[in-house]
Scaffold this motif. Structure first.
Motif, mmCIF file in Angstrom:
data_model
loop_
_atom_site.group_PDB
_atom_site.id
_atom_site.type_symbol
_atom_site.label_atom_id
_atom_site.label_comp_id
_atom_site.label_asym_id
_atom_site.label_seq_id
_atom_site.Cartn_x
_atom_site.Cartn_y
_atom_site.Cartn_z
ATOM 1 N N CYS A 474 -8.313 18.393 19.710
ATOM 2 C CA CYS A 474 -9.020 17.990 20.915
ATOM 3 C C CYS A 474 -10.082 19.028 21.273
ATOM 4 N N ASP A 475 -11.261 18.557 21.647
ATOM 5 C CA ASP A 475 -12.365 19.448 21.998
ATOM 6 C C ASP A 475 -12.434 19.737 23.491
ATOM 7 N N TYR A 476 -11.546 19.172 24.272
ATOM 8 C CA TYR A 476 -11.646 19.275 25.724
ATOM 9 C C TYR A 476 -10.529 20.153 26.280
ATOM 10 N N ALA A 477 -10.936 21.230 26.944
ATOM 11 C CA ALA A 477 -9.976 22.229 27.411
ATOM 12 C C ALA A 477 -8.985 21.650 28.406
ATOM 13 N N SER A 478 -9.436 20.738 29.257
ATOM 14 C CA SER A 478 -8.533 20.184 30.265
ATOM 15 C C SER A 478 -7.401 19.392 29.615
ATOM 16 N N LEU A 479 -7.697 18.668 28.519
ATOM 17 C CA LEU A 479 -6.643 17.919 27.830
ATOM 18 C C LEU A 479 -5.701 18.847 27.081
ATOM 19 N N LYS A 480 -6.238 19.896 26.489
ATOM 20 C CA LYS A 480 -5.368 20.866 25.820
ATOM 21 C C LYS A 480 -4.449 21.531 26.846
ATOM 22 N N ALA A 481 -4.966 21.754 28.048
ATOM 23 C CA ALA A 481 -4.123 22.299 29.116
ATOM 24 C C ALA A 481 -3.003 21.324 29.458
ATOM 25 N N CYS A 482 -3.334 20.019 29.512
ATOM 26 C CA CYS A 482 -2.301 19.015 29.766
ATOM 27 C C CYS A 482 -1.250 19.026 28.662
ATOM 28 N N ALA A 483 -1.695 19.158 27.419
ATOM 29 C CA ALA A 483 -0.752 19.168 26.296
ATOM 30 C C ALA A 483 0.235 20.325 26.421
ATOM 31 N N ILE A 484 -0.236 21.483 26.876
ATOM 32 C CA ILE A 484 0.673 22.620 27.075
ATOM 33 C C ILE A 484 1.675 22.304 28.176
ATOM 34 N N THR A 485 1.208 21.658 29.242
ATOM 35 C CA THR A 485 2.121 21.253 30.312
ATOM 36 C C THR A 485 3.195 20.313 29.780
ATOM 37 N N TRP A 486 2.775 19.332 28.960
ATOM 38 C CA TRP A 486 3.746 18.392 28.398
ATOM 39 C C TRP A 486 4.715 19.099 27.455
ATOM 40 N N LEU A 487 4.246 20.089 26.711
ATOM 41 C CA LEU A 487 5.120 20.882 25.844
ATOM 42 C C LEU A 487 6.175 21.602 26.676
ATOM 43 N N ARG A 488 5.746 22.206 27.767
ATOM 44 C CA ARG A 488 6.691 22.909 28.640
ATOM 45 C C ARG A 488 7.748 21.943 29.183
ATOM 46 N N GLU A 489 7.310 20.744 29.563
ATOM 47 C CA GLU A 489 8.254 19.759 30.090
ATOM 48 C C GLU A 489 9.245 19.306 29.020
ATOM 49 N N GLU A 490 8.808 19.209 27.768
ATOM 50 C CA GLU A 490 9.724 18.857 26.686
ATOM 51 C C GLU A 490 10.772 19.947 26.481
ATOM 52 N N LEU A 491 10.366 21.205 26.559
ATOM 53 C CA LEU A 491 11.321 22.309 26.408
ATOM 54 C C LEU A 491 12.349 22.289 27.533
ATOM 55 N N ILE A 492 11.875 22.016 28.751
ATOM 56 C CA ILE A 492 12.791 21.974 29.898
ATOM 57 C C ILE A 492 13.785 20.840 29.745
ATOM 58 N N ALA A 493 13.293 19.671 29.336
ATOM 59 C CA ALA A 493 14.167 18.505 29.222
ATOM 60 C C ALA A 493 15.198 18.665 28.114
ATOM 61 N N ALA A 494 14.870 19.442 27.067
ATOM 62 C CA ALA A 494 15.787 19.622 25.945
ATOM 63 C C ALA A 494 16.802 20.734 26.189
ATOM 64 N N ALA A 495 16.637 21.471 27.288
ATOM 65 C CA ALA A 495 17.534 22.591 27.565
ATOM 66 C C ALA A 495 18.917 22.085 27.958
ATOM 67 N N PRO A 496 19.964 22.859 27.647
ATOM 68 C CA PRO A 496 21.309 22.485 28.091
ATOM 69 C C PRO A 496 21.353 22.406 29.618
ATOM 70 N N ASN A 497 22.019 21.365 30.134
ATOM 71 C CA ASN A 497 22.139 21.169 31.578
ATOM 72 C C ASN A 497 20.769 21.155 32.256
ATOM 73 N N ALA A 498 19.786 20.522 31.580
ATOM 74 C CA ALA A 498 18.415 20.526 32.097
ATOM 75 C C ALA A 498 18.304 19.671 33.341
ATOM 76 N N GLN A 499 17.365 20.051 34.185
ATOM 77 C CA GLN A 499 16.985 19.260 35.342
ATOM 78 C C GLN A 499 15.611 18.652 35.061
ATOM 79 N N ALA A 500 15.167 17.774 35.943
ATOM 80 C CA ALA A 500 13.841 17.181 35.777
ATOM 81 C C ALA A 500 12.788 18.271 35.746
ATOM 82 N N ALA A 501 11.749 18.035 34.992
ATOM 83 C CA ALA A 501 10.706 19.034 34.811
ATOM 84 C C ALA A 501 10.001 19.342 36.116
ATOM 85 N N PRO A 502 9.657 20.626 36.344
ATOM 86 C CA PRO A 502 8.948 20.994 37.558
ATOM 87 C C PRO A 502 7.492 20.567 37.494
#
Length: 663
Positions: A474-502
């Protein structure tokens, strides 16, 4: 004195005192607002008006106060000739570039005299057509109607008054089956001489056909009016932001509304200009329902998602043989569906809702509109594109993801050896909207929809592949920033005893906060593909960060080689991405014990060397140049704020316990 002479000339030169050609010249020479009452008296002579009325239309419509004369011409003149002159006048007036340079809500002045704004001319001429078309007696009246509707559509400007005029026209020609609905009612009203005038004054058609009207004509004319109404709906919404997508997000996520900030829901309730947009669209939708389109059955959905893209169906309506030959505006139909789901959800209205799913139906709609030159399509039809986002948000909220949940969602035609998943293609289209749409709140809504659908992908390795593709290509910084946010949410959701992503730590580039989709915790769906070859979620261990580390934290040594101006440009272009990457680093290393399970060995050391150090030094270099006066702070604009935040976050990351410890 001149006025009295003009009135006398118009009275005394009436045929048979002069022939009709001479009399027409005398009338045109003496036209002024002062003679209009006298001229209207003269035009009560139906025989004379049939001979000269059509030739007065252009001059009269440009004259203030001429409405009564033009109504008389519409009632008594030869309807066929007057229709042709009205359409010719509409086309000539719409080609006049001058009308756009004057506020259309007020009359301007020409040679010291008041002139009529284009908006009022349009309304007057459309009102004439509502009278004229009822007077024509021919075997195929639809042929006249098709030409008129095409010309009206081509000259229509999507403001409230013109929209009210075309609604009046369609209701008049369709038989006015019912008055406008009391809900979502527009406060804009325009004169409607066909409804409020005296139809008994209408003269018969002097060229009436002896043959009776063809039996199919009623259905053809109704279909023409329906096609016209869908075109007007599309045109209006594409020029008037109705904010359905962001309002739907506010409705579904009240907990994310910023305290003290007036919501779009409240603004559209309380601000007249915005509430009138809702009223106008509501009346157009009610009109379309009266014309027979009031259900969202499979045939209608198939036409929208699988049929040809109809961008100007009225241009193909000459000499149609049956109603089925007349298409509807595809964009107008999408907007209609978006209104149905939005109004049903937010206003609890009684409208049909589509029996469809994101896969394959909504994906097919996105492909239809965006597969060819997406940027141009999005900028030309922002309302239609926002409608697509609105439908997608509604489908996700209702859990309507896939029509066949267990079927493999893959496009085998792109590359049989490495098929692109439907999820990836869907997210590609939605992220294009998030980049190119002219409205910030629609871009944010599209980003939210992309994140929601990404997290709904049952295959964790496919989710990782999509994230990697966005971050690398992706050439657009704002979308790459969104992708990092989605990555963080995936890590949170996969954690043991995870809660909804912040929610997001920060919005990119100092923009309005991006809505953060709520990701439910869990592991990979049993039986779906997993990178590890098991049912273990790939985001629960270090594989995910091992895969994406070089696109989240890329080598930044090239910053050292840039001169100051190029460095400023680089930081300005990529500030949203850099900031979100730093936030992600804080997320990982501020709670290193919590996230140790997902961190590849020595990730902190390699990230510090290739990414953190050169980025930190680059930001410090620019800040130093500002402090020394080498760069004026005002030259940086909003980048100054981004650099201040980036500098502060980098300092926090440098001090984070998990990041600071040397291995």
């Amino acid at each position: 004195m001149d006025c009295e002479k003009a009135i006398a000339a118009i009275k005394e030169a009436r045929p048979p005192a002069t022939d009709r050609f001479t009399y027409l010249t005398i009338v045109e020479t003496n036209l002024s607002p002062a003679v209009l009452p006298t001229l209207n008296e003269v035009l009560q002579d139906a025989e004379l008006t049939q001979e000269i009325g059509w030739d007065l239309v252009y001059n009269l419509v440009n004259l203030p106060g001429s409405d009564e004369c033009l109504e008389t011409i519409a009632r008594l003149g030869n309807p066929r000739e007057v229709i042709l002159k009205v359409l010719e006048t509409l086309e000539l007036l719409s080609q006049d570039d001058g009308y756009q340079s004057v506020d259309e809500s007020e009359a301007g002045e020409t040679n010291g005299e008041k002139s009529v704004p284009f908006k009022q001319k349009f309304i007057t001429l459309v009102n004439m057509l509502s009278i004229l078309h009822k007077r024509i007696k021919t075997k195929y009246p639809s042929r006249f109607l098709a030409t008129s509707l095409q010309t009206i559509y081509n000259t229509y400007r999507p403001n409230h008054e013109m929209t009210a005029a075309v609604i009046n026209l369609v209701r008049s020609l369709a038989g006015n089956k019912r008055p406008p609905l009391p809900t979502r009612k527009s406060s804009v009203n325009v004169a409607n001489p066909d409804q409020h005038g005296d139809a008994t004054k209408n003269a018969p058609d002097p060229e009436a056909d002896k043959e009776t009207e063809d039996p199919t004509e009623t259905a053809i004319q109704e279909r023409l009016l329906l096609s016209f109404a869908t075109c007007i709906l599309e045109s209006f919404v594409n020029k008037n932001d109705v904010a359905w997508a962001p309002r739907l997000l506010e409705f579904h996520n009240p907990e994310k509304i910023v305290p003290g900030r007036k919501t779009l829901m409240a603004r559209f309730r309380e601000e007249k200009e915005l509430s009138e947009k809702d009223g106008a669209v509501g009346q157009l939708v009610a009109l379309i329902a009266d014309l027979g389109l009031s259900s969202c059955d499979k045939a209608f959905l198939s036409q929208v998602s699988e049929g040809p893209l109809q961008t100007d169906p009225l241009s193909k309506t000459e000499d149609v043989a049956k109603p089925e030959d007349i298409g509807l505006s595809t964009g107008g139909c999408v907007i209609l569906m978006a209104y149905w789901v939005f109004s049903t959800t937010v206003f609890d209205s009684d409208h049909p809702v589509p029996d469809m799913h994101i896969f394959p139906d909504h994906l097919a709609m996105l492909e239809k509109f965006l597969q060819d030159d997406a940027e141009d399509q999005i900028r030309k039809a922002p309302g239609t594109v926002q409608a697509l986002v609105t439908i997608g948000l509604w489908l996700h909220d209702k859990g309507l993801i896939s029509a066949i949940p267990k079927a493999p969602l893959a496009n085998q035609t792109t590359n049989p050896d490495e098929a692109t998943s439907d999820y990836m293609r869907y997210i590609l289209f939605v992220t294009l909207i998030a980049v190119f749409h002219p409205q910030l709140h629609v871009r944010n809504a599209a980003s939210c929809l992309a994140g929601l659908v990404l997290h709904a992908d049952p295959a964790d390795d496919d989710r990782l592949k999509i994230l990697y593709d966005l971050l690398e290509n992706c050439d657009y910084a704002s979308l790459k920033a969104c992708a990092i946010t989605w990555l963080r949410e995936e890590l949170i959701a996969a954690a043991p005893n995870a809660q909804a992503a912040p929610q997001n730590l920060a919005a990119p580039n100092n923009q309005a906060p991006l809505p953060s989709p709520t990701l439910q915790p869990g592991t990979a769906t049993p039986g779906t593909r997993s990178r590890a070859g098991t049912n273990m979620n790939v985001f629960a261990g270090p594989q995910a960060l091992e895969t994406v580390q070089y696109v989240v934290f890329p080598n930044m040594d090239f910053l050292k080689e840039l001169d100051l101006q190029k460095l400023v440009n680089e930081l300005g272009t990529n500030a949203p991405f850099f900031l979100q990457a730093v936030n992600f680093g804080l997320f990982l290393w501020s709670s290193v014990d919590k996230w140790r399970r997902v961190l590849p060995p020595n990730l902190d050391a390699t990230v510090k060397e290739r990414w953190f150090a050169p980025l930190h030094d680059a930001v410090a270099k620019v800040n130093k140049a500002v402090d020394s006066g080498e760069i004026e702070g005002q030259e940086l604009g909003s980048l100054q704020f981004d650099l201040d935040v980036l500098s502060e976050r980098l300092s926090r990351l440098e001090a984070a316990e998990g990041f600071a410890v040397e291995k």
